[in-house]
Write a protein that holds these residues in place. Structure first.
Motif, PDB file in Angstrom:
ATOM      1  N   LEU A  37      -6.767  -3.600  10.168  1.00 59.32           N
ATOM      2  CA  LEU A  37      -6.576  -3.217   8.771  1.00 59.32           C
ATOM      3  C   LEU A  37      -5.330  -2.356   8.607  1.00 59.32           C
ATOM      4  O   LEU A  37      -4.498  -2.604   7.727  1.00 59.32           O
ATOM      5  CB  LEU A  37      -7.811  -2.469   8.245  1.00 59.32           C
ATOM      6  N   ALA A  38      -5.191  -1.351   9.452  1.00 58.99           N
ATOM      7  CA  ALA A  38      -4.031  -0.464   9.381  1.00 58.99           C
ATOM      8  C   ALA A  38      -2.740  -1.234   9.610  1.00 58.99           C
ATOM      9  O   ALA A  38      -1.735  -1.009   8.920  1.00 58.99           O
ATOM     10  CB  ALA A  38      -4.171   0.661  10.405  1.00 58.99           C
ATOM     11  N   ARG A  39      -2.755  -2.131  10.564  1.00 57.41           N
ATOM     12  CA  ARG A  39      -1.549  -2.893  10.891  1.00 57.41           C
ATOM     13  C   ARG A  39      -1.148  -3.811   9.741  1.00 57.41           C
ATOM     14  O   ARG A  39       0.034  -3.897   9.392  1.00 57.41           O
ATOM     15  CB  ARG A  39      -1.808  -3.709  12.170  1.00 57.41           C
ATOM     16  N   PHE A  40      -2.125  -4.500   9.153  1.00 58.60           N
ATOM     17  CA  PHE A  40      -1.826  -5.399   8.039  1.00 58.60           C
ATOM     18  C   PHE A  40      -1.302  -4.616   6.829  1.00 58.60           C
ATOM     19  O   PHE A  40      -0.339  -5.033   6.180  1.00 58.60           O
ATOM     20  CB  PHE A  40      -3.067  -6.196   7.641  1.00 58.60           C
ATOM     21  N   VAL A  41      -1.961  -3.516   6.513  1.00 53.04           N
ATOM     22  CA  VAL A  41      -1.534  -2.713   5.362  1.00 53.04           C
ATOM     23  C   VAL A  41      -0.143  -2.134   5.604  1.00 53.04           C
ATOM     24  O   VAL A  41       0.721  -2.157   4.718  1.00 53.04           O
ATOM     25  CB  VAL A  41      -2.553  -1.591   5.064  1.00 53.04           C
ATOM     26  N   GLN A  42       0.093  -1.632   6.807  1.00 49.45           N
ATOM     27  CA  GLN A  42       1.398  -1.070   7.128  1.00 49.45           C
ATOM     28  C   GLN A  42       2.505  -2.116   6.986  1.00 49.45           C
ATOM     29  O   GLN A  42       3.541  -1.868   6.357  1.00 49.45           O
ATOM     30  CB  GLN A  42       1.385  -0.505   8.553  1.00 49.45           C
ATOM     31  N   ASP A  43       2.288  -3.282   7.552  1.00 43.94           N
ATOM     32  CA  ASP A  43       3.301  -4.340   7.497  1.00 43.94           C
ATOM     33  C   ASP A  43       3.613  -4.736   6.059  1.00 43.94           C
ATOM     34  O   ASP A  43       4.784  -4.938   5.692  1.00 43.94           O
ATOM     35  CB  ASP A  43       2.840  -5.564   8.282  1.00 43.94           C
ATOM     36  N   ASN A  44       2.585  -4.838   5.242  1.00 44.23           N
ATOM     37  CA  ASN A  44       2.786  -5.252   3.858  1.00 44.23           C
ATOM     38  C   ASN A  44       3.411  -4.157   3.006  1.00 44.23           C
ATOM     39  O   ASN A  44       4.201  -4.449   2.101  1.00 44.23           O
ATOM     40  CB  ASN A  44       1.459  -5.719   3.252  1.00 44.23           C
ATOM     41  N   MET A  45       3.069  -2.908   3.286  1.00 47.64           N
ATOM     42  CA  MET A  45       3.728  -1.814   2.555  1.00 47.64           C
ATOM     43  C   MET A  45       5.211  -1.746   2.890  1.00 47.64           C
ATOM     44  O   MET A  45       6.055  -1.600   2.002  1.00 47.64           O
ATOM     45  CB  MET A  45       3.051  -0.466   2.866  1.00 47.64           C
ATOM     46  N   VAL A  46       5.528  -1.842   4.164  1.00 51.26           N
ATOM     47  CA  VAL A  46       6.938  -1.791   4.576  1.00 51.26           C
ATOM     48  C   VAL A  46       7.712  -2.947   3.956  1.00 51.26           C
ATOM     49  O   VAL A  46       8.853  -2.784   3.516  1.00 51.26           O
ATOM     50  CB  VAL A  46       7.038  -1.827   6.117  1.00 51.26           C
ATOM     51  N   SER A  47       7.076  -4.110   3.887  1.00 50.65           N
ATOM     52  CA  SER A  47       7.710  -5.272   3.279  1.00 50.65           C
ATOM     53  C   SER A  47       8.034  -5.028   1.815  1.00 50.65           C
ATOM     54  O   SER A  47       9.081  -5.457   1.313  1.00 50.65           O
ATOM     55  CB  SER A  47       6.798  -6.496   3.419  1.00 50.65           C
ATOM     56  N   GLN A  48       7.153  -4.317   1.125  1.00 50.10           N
ATOM     57  CA  GLN A  48       7.351  -4.026  -0.294  1.00 50.10           C
ATOM     58  C   GLN A  48       8.344  -2.891  -0.522  1.00 50.10           C
ATOM     59  O   GLN A  48       9.163  -2.939  -1.445  1.00 50.10           O
ATOM     60  CB  GLN A  48       6.017  -3.650  -0.950  1.00 50.10           C
TER      61      GLN A  48
END
Length: 235
Positions: A161-172
């Motif tokens: 969960l943390a990894r997916f959220v982190q990756d998507n936040m950085v992408s945004q």
């Protein structure tokens, strides 16, 4: 001898052009219809992913606890609430049941409670609701030069969960990627469900403080978290 029908070349050309236009228009209509269908299917699939999921969104700090204060006096508690409201809208529209630990600038526990009691009040909301996820929203503060986005998870727990959220936040957000990291934050180690704590940007950094009071930036933070949550459930 049979009479032959002779059509003017101009008429034939116009006839061909007309048929081509009709064909083109039909193809365009079919394409638009197909695009609408794809969007409808994607929306349905999104709602199917989050349907019946209970997600607790925790805007960090609030009330008597302002959290970190930026160099231009921006209070963390106000930024986290703005992002949490945007995230609630996205999750609700996606089909999830969303519970906010606070919906206004207030303490979650009763007045005069200790810091631990305040954190426990947030944990209790999630545990009593038997939530599927707990998402705590914060902004970072260290030094003026501090920069970037971080997502924390409880040590020893699954970090998907943390990894997916982190990756998507950085992408945004396109800020420095500080990664997903283990931490023993109280709300992470005392909740009974997968839990993360996000630090969208550094409120102590003047440049990032300005971003954190920008509504479009707040919406991007929320969208990054939302996309990460969907990716987590999709797997």
């Amino acid at each position: 001898m049979k009479r032959q029908l002779r059509l003017p070349i101009t008429f034939i050309a116009l006839l061909v052009l007309g048929m081509t236009s009709i064909s083109t228009a039909a193809n365009a209509t079919a394409y638009d219809f197909q695009s609408q269908n794809i969007n409808t299917i994607q929306e349905y699939q999104s709602k199917k992913i989050l349907k019946n999921k209970v997600i607790v969104v925790d805007p960090g700090h609030g009330g008597s606890d302002a959290g970190a204060i930026g160099p231009n006096n921006v209070a963390e508690k106000n930024v986290t609430l703005a992002i949490a409201r945007d995230l609630r809208e996205l999750l609700s529209a996606g089909g999830a049941t969303v519970i906010m630990t606070r919906t206004s600038d207030r303490d979650v526990a009763i007045n005069g409670s200790s810091d631990i009691d305040e954190l426990q009040a947030r944990v209790d909301i999630a545990n009593h609701a038997n939530a599927d996820l707990f998402v705590s929203i914060h902004t970072d503060a260290f030094a003026e030069h501090g920069t970037g986005t971080t997502t924390y998870f409880c040590p020893g727990s699954n970090d998907d969960l943390a990894r997916f959220v982190q990756d998507n936040m950085v992408s945004q957000l396109n800020l420095y990627d500080r990664g997903s990291q283990p931490s023993d934050f109280y709300v992470l180690k005392n909740t009974n469900m997968p839990a993360i704590l996000t630090e969208a940007a550094f409120i102590s950094n003047p440049k990032e403080e300005k971003l954190l009071i920008n509504r479009e930036f707040n919406k991007k933070v929320a969208l990054g978290i939302y996309n990460g949550i969907k990716q987590y459930f999709k797997q």
